[in-house]
Each structure stands twice: as C-alpha cells, then as structure tokens.
Design a protein around this motif. Sequence first.
Motif, PDB file in Angstrom:
ATOM      1  N   ALA A 140      63.601  32.632  36.749  1.00 28.06           N
ATOM      2  CA  ALA A 140      63.653  34.052  37.131  1.00 28.06           C
ATOM      3  C   ALA A 140      62.434  34.786  36.583  1.00 28.06           C
ATOM      4  O   ALA A 140      61.829  35.619  37.273  1.00 28.06           O
ATOM      5  CB  ALA A 140      64.937  34.695  36.613  1.00 28.06           C
ATOM      6  N   ALA A 141      62.064  34.457  35.328  1.00 22.47           N
ATOM      7  CA  ALA A 141      60.896  35.096  34.716  1.00 22.47           C
ATOM      8  C   ALA A 141      59.616  34.713  35.448  1.00 22.47           C
ATOM      9  O   ALA A 141      58.721  35.544  35.640  1.00 22.47           O
ATOM     10  CB  ALA A 141      60.804  34.704  33.241  1.00 22.47           C
ATOM     11  N   ASP A 142      59.539  33.451  35.863  1.00 21.98           N
ATOM     12  CA  ASP A 142      58.356  32.991  36.613  1.00 21.98           C
ATOM     13  C   ASP A 142      58.233  33.717  37.955  1.00 21.98           C
ATOM     14  O   ASP A 142      57.140  34.113  38.366  1.00 21.98           O
ATOM     15  CB  ASP A 142      58.433  31.479  36.859  1.00 21.98           C
ATOM     16  N   LYS A 143      59.376  33.891  38.629  1.00 20.55           N
ATOM     17  CA  LYS A 143      59.366  34.586  39.915  1.00 20.55           C
ATOM     18  C   LYS A 143      58.970  36.053  39.746  1.00 20.55           C
ATOM     19  O   LYS A 143      58.233  36.612  40.552  1.00 20.55           O
ATOM     20  CB  LYS A 143      60.741  34.484  40.576  1.00 20.55           C
ATOM     21  N   GLU A 144      59.480  36.661  38.664  1.00 19.40           N
ATOM     22  CA  GLU A 144      59.129  38.055  38.388  1.00 19.40           C
ATOM     23  C   GLU A 144      57.629  38.180  38.139  1.00 19.40           C
ATOM     24  O   GLU A 144      56.977  39.089  38.662  1.00 19.40           O
ATOM     25  CB  GLU A 144      59.898  38.570  37.167  1.00 19.40           C
ATOM     26  N   LEU A 145      57.072  37.249  37.371  1.00 13.57           N
ATOM     27  CA  LEU A 145      55.643  37.280  37.082  1.00 13.57           C
ATOM     28  C   LEU A 145      54.826  37.069  38.353  1.00 13.57           C
ATOM     29  O   LEU A 145      53.789  37.710  38.545  1.00 13.57           O
ATOM     30  CB  LEU A 145      55.290  36.217  36.038  1.00 13.57           C
ATOM     31  N   ASP A 146      55.299  36.199  39.237  1.00 12.81           N
ATOM     32  CA  ASP A 146      54.611  35.981  40.524  1.00 12.81           C
ATOM     33  C   ASP A 146      54.564  37.276  41.330  1.00 12.81           C
ATOM     34  O   ASP A 146      53.536  37.616  41.927  1.00 12.81           O
ATOM     35  CB  ASP A 146      55.317  34.901  41.334  1.00 12.81           C
ATOM     36  N   ARG A 147      55.679  38.008  41.345  1.00 14.17           N
ATOM     37  CA  ARG A 147      55.725  39.268  42.100  1.00 14.17           C
ATOM     38  C   ARG A 147      54.814  40.317  41.464  1.00 14.17           C
ATOM     39  O   ARG A 147      54.158  41.091  42.161  1.00 14.17           O
ATOM     40  CB  ARG A 147      57.166  39.782  42.192  1.00 14.17           C
ATOM     41  N   ILE A 148      54.770  40.327  40.122  1.00 12.80           N
ATOM     42  CA  ILE A 148      53.872  41.244  39.410  1.00 12.80           C
ATOM     43  C   ILE A 148      52.421  40.933  39.762  1.00 12.80           C
ATOM     44  O   ILE A 148      51.620  41.836  40.003  1.00 12.80           O
ATOM     45  CB  ILE A 148      54.107  41.156  37.882  1.00 12.80           C
ATOM     46  N   ASP A 149      52.087  39.642  39.805  1.00 10.53           N
ATOM     47  CA  ASP A 149      50.722  39.216  40.159  1.00 10.53           C
ATOM     48  C   ASP A 149      50.385  39.596  41.596  1.00 10.53           C
ATOM     49  O   ASP A 149      49.281  40.067  41.896  1.00 10.53           O
ATOM     50  CB  ASP A 149      50.562  37.714  39.966  1.00 10.53           C
ATOM     51  N   GLN A 150      51.322  39.362  42.513  1.00  7.50           N
ATOM     52  CA  GLN A 150      51.092  39.693  43.923  1.00  7.50           C
ATOM     53  C   GLN A 150      50.857  41.187  44.097  1.00  7.50           C
ATOM     54  O   GLN A 150      49.998  41.605  44.887  1.00  7.50           O
ATOM     55  CB  GLN A 150      52.287  39.244  44.772  1.00  7.50           C
ATOM     56  N   LEU A 151      51.613  41.983  43.351  1.00  5.79           N
ATOM     57  CA  LEU A 151      51.442  43.436  43.418  1.00  5.79           C
ATOM     58  C   LEU A 151      50.055  43.820  42.902  1.00  5.79           C
ATOM     59  O   LEU A 151      49.384  44.683  43.479  1.00  5.79           O
ATOM     60  CB  LEU A 151      52.533  44.128  42.596  1.00  5.79           C
ATOM     61  N   PHE A 152      49.623  43.168  41.847  1.00  7.39           N
ATOM     62  CA  PHE A 152      48.295  43.421  41.295  1.00  7.39           C
ATOM     63  C   PHE A 152      47.212  43.144  42.334  1.00  7.39           C
ATOM     64  O   PHE A 152      46.316  43.967  42.558  1.00  7.39           O
ATOM     65  CB  PHE A 152      48.068  42.545  40.055  1.00  7.39           C
ATOM     66  N   TYR A 153      47.314  42.000  43.003  1.00 10.23           N
ATOM     67  CA  TYR A 153      46.277  41.601  43.961  1.00 10.23           C
ATOM     68  C   TYR A 153      46.279  42.460  45.223  1.00 10.23           C
ATOM     69  O   TYR A 153      45.307  42.439  45.980  1.00 10.23           O
ATOM     70  CB  TYR A 153      46.419  40.126  44.316  1.00 10.23           C
ATOM     71  N   SER A 154      47.351  43.212  45.455  1.00 13.80           N
ATOM     72  CA  SER A 154      47.351  44.121  46.600  1.00 13.80           C
ATOM     73  C   SER A 154      46.468  45.342  46.346  1.00 13.80           C
ATOM     74  O   SER A 154      46.143  46.081  47.272  1.00 13.80           O
ATOM     75  CB  SER A 154      48.784  44.550  46.948  1.00 13.80           C
ATOM     76  N   TYR A 155      46.050  45.528  45.077  1.00 16.55           N
ATOM     77  CA  TYR A 155      45.171  46.650  44.730  1.00 16.55           C
ATOM     78  C   TYR A 155      43.877  46.197  44.057  1.00 16.55           C
ATOM     79  O   TYR A 155      42.971  47.009  43.856  1.00 16.55           O
ATOM     80  CB  TYR A 155      45.893  47.613  43.771  1.00 16.55           C
ATOM     81  N   ALA A 156      43.796  44.925  43.681  1.00 12.62           N
ATOM     82  CA  ALA A 156      42.665  44.446  42.879  1.00 12.62           C
ATOM     83  C   ALA A 156      41.807  43.453  43.653  1.00 12.62           C
ATOM     84  O   ALA A 156      42.186  42.944  44.704  1.00 12.62           O
ATOM     85  CB  ALA A 156      43.179  43.797  41.603  1.00 12.62           C
ATOM     86  N   SER A 157      40.653  43.170  43.055  1.00  9.89           N
ATOM     87  CA  SER A 157      39.743  42.168  43.591  1.00  9.89           C
ATOM     88  C   SER A 157      40.209  40.776  43.156  1.00  9.89           C
ATOM     89  O   SER A 157      40.368  40.525  41.960  1.00  9.89           O
ATOM     90  CB  SER A 157      38.330  42.432  43.075  1.00  9.89           C
ATOM     91  N   ASN A 158      40.449  39.898  44.117  1.00 13.74           N
ATOM     92  CA  ASN A 158      40.909  38.539  43.798  1.00 13.74           C
ATOM     93  C   ASN A 158      39.907  37.771  42.945  1.00 13.74           C
ATOM     94  O   ASN A 158      40.268  36.989  42.081  1.00 13.74           O
ATOM     95  CB  ASN A 158      41.162  37.741  45.086  1.00 13.74           C
ATOM     96  N   SER A 159      38.629  37.998  43.185  1.00 12.95           N
ATOM     97  CA  SER A 159      37.602  37.212  42.504  1.00 12.95           C
ATOM     98  C   SER A 159      37.431  37.615  41.040  1.00 12.95           C
ATOM     99  O   SER A 159      37.222  36.777  40.178  1.00 12.95           O
ATOM    100  CB  SER A 159      36.263  37.353  43.236  1.00 12.95           C
ATOM    101  N   SER A 160      37.540  38.893  40.742  1.00 11.75           N
ATOM    102  CA  SER A 160      37.273  39.359  39.379  1.00 11.75           C
ATOM    103  C   SER A 160      38.536  39.614  38.562  1.00 11.75           C
ATOM    104  O   SER A 160      38.469  39.805  37.360  1.00 11.75           O
ATOM    105  CB  SER A 160      36.449  40.659  39.421  1.00 11.75           C
ATOM    106  N   GLU A 161      39.703  39.617  39.218  1.00  9.46           N
ATOM    107  CA  GLU A 161      40.966  39.922  38.541  1.00  9.46           C
ATOM    108  C   GLU A 161      40.896  41.253  37.802  1.00  9.46           C
ATOM    109  O   GLU A 161      41.360  41.397  36.676  1.00  9.46           O
ATOM    110  CB  GLU A 161      41.374  38.792  37.595  1.00  9.46           C
ATOM    111  N   ILE A 162      40.293  42.234  38.465  1.00 11.82           N
ATOM    112  CA  ILE A 162      40.199  43.591  37.916  1.00 11.82           C
ATOM    113  C   ILE A 162      40.599  44.590  38.999  1.00 11.82           C
ATOM    114  O   ILE A 162      40.197  44.455  40.146  1.00 11.82           O
ATOM    115  CB  ILE A 162      38.768  43.904  37.430  1.00 11.82           C
ATOM    116  N   MET A 163      41.403  45.562  38.604  1.00 13.60           N
ATOM    117  CA  MET A 163      41.735  46.654  39.505  1.00 13.60           C
ATOM    118  C   MET A 163      40.746  47.784  39.227  1.00 13.60           C
ATOM    119  O   MET A 163      40.720  48.340  38.134  1.00 13.60           O
ATOM    120  CB  MET A 163      43.176  47.137  39.277  1.00 13.60           C
ATOM    121  N   TYR A 164      39.936  48.105  40.213  1.00 12.77           N
ATOM    122  CA  TYR A 164      38.901  49.118  40.067  1.00 12.77           C
ATOM    123  C   TYR A 164      39.457  50.512  40.372  1.00 12.77           C
ATOM    124  O   TYR A 164      40.594  50.638  40.846  1.00 12.77           O
ATOM    125  CB  TYR A 164      37.732  48.783  40.990  1.00 12.77           C
TER     126      TYR A 164
END
Length: 224
Positions: free
Chosen positions: A28-52
Amino acid sequence: MPRNSRSSTCRKAINSSADLFHSATGKAADKELDRIDQLFYSYASNSSEIMYPEGIESLCSDLEVDHTDVRILMLAWKMQAEKQGFFTMDEWRKGLKALRADTISKLQKALPELENEVRRPSVFPDFYSYAFRYCLSEEKQKSIDIESICVMLDLVLGSQFRPQVDSFVQYLKSQNDYKVINMDQWMGFYHFWNEITFPSLSNYDPNSAWPLILDNYVEWLNSE
C-alpha cells in the motif's frame, strides 16, 4: 496435542499474520508513493526531477489557490524545500507523504489541516523562521531587502497581527536607516508583536534587548 506444540503452532500463526500485514502495508505504501511520484511528474520535468516555477503555478491553479497564498509557503515548509520557486522529487515526497496526499483532491483537503498545524504556537516560530530562509536566493545571502520583507510580513503575519503589520510596514517604507533585514531582526519582529501590547505599547521596555530597528519604530510611532 502437547502444550509446547500448541504454543509453537500459535506463534507460527501469529508470525504468519504479522508477515501478511506487513506485506500488505508495504504494498500500500509503495502504491501511495507511486501515485505521489506520478503527481509530481505531471508538473515537473522528467529529466531533471525538479518542479520549476511554471510547474508550481500550474499546481496552484489545479489546487485553486493563488501562488502567493501563504498556504503554498506552508506546503514548501512541510517539504522543507530549499530553493524558492522549486520543488525537488525528494522534497515533494517528504511533504506529500507527511500529508498523506497522493492526489490533487487529497492535497486540497490537506491544506486547511496544514494551516492549522502551522498556526499552533509550538510550530509557528519554526515556520516563520523558515519563511525568511526560503527567501534567501543566493548561497551566502544573509539579509533581505525592505520591499520583500514588507511583502513577507503581510503574507506570514498579516492574518494574526493585521494592525501591527500595517503600522510596521508603513514605518519600514518611510524610514531610511535600513535597506535590508537579517534573521535576528526578522525573528525579533515576531517576538515583539507576540509580546508587546498594541497600539498602547504599555508593556514595552526600552531597556529590553530588542533589535535597534524596533526601538526606532517605537520612537517613530510615539512621534506620530
């Protein structure tokens, strides 16, 4: 069945149940972290792992919160974001895991709870101190210009100390002795408004160890 055999069987059953529970919890924790990561990448640059900044503005738009809203600063505090206008993947994970928010709707619902947390007297000084550090844009920068300080005072203290902030900002904009403010002065502002009665200043003691800028402010106020 011998007593020892029954005890052994019981222990195995308990251990098996515990293993299943930990396995389910971990998944469950792994799935939650996956969703958190996916949400991050919807606003961030995939290559730099930074939300500008533009990504954060899009995030604010989806949260239906202005990017200048104090709750966005509170979110940065929860992440312990180091650089103003940027969120790293690690910072994002830290903040959203703490808020138990892996979707925009959950993050929206978490913001009022986050604000209540920050407003607690035991927590607020840490947030207030963070707000100053977050505004330091250069590596060795130790002070912030008056104009930015006025904006920050309004943002961070305005809801709690509106008359005090309005008065002090007026003073800061009218005086010519100080061009920048350091951390000691910044923290002094909060302690001053938290301790000194306004507008009478009846419990103000000029012999107390207030930053000189506050002594000057009191003189200015008394001369008005």
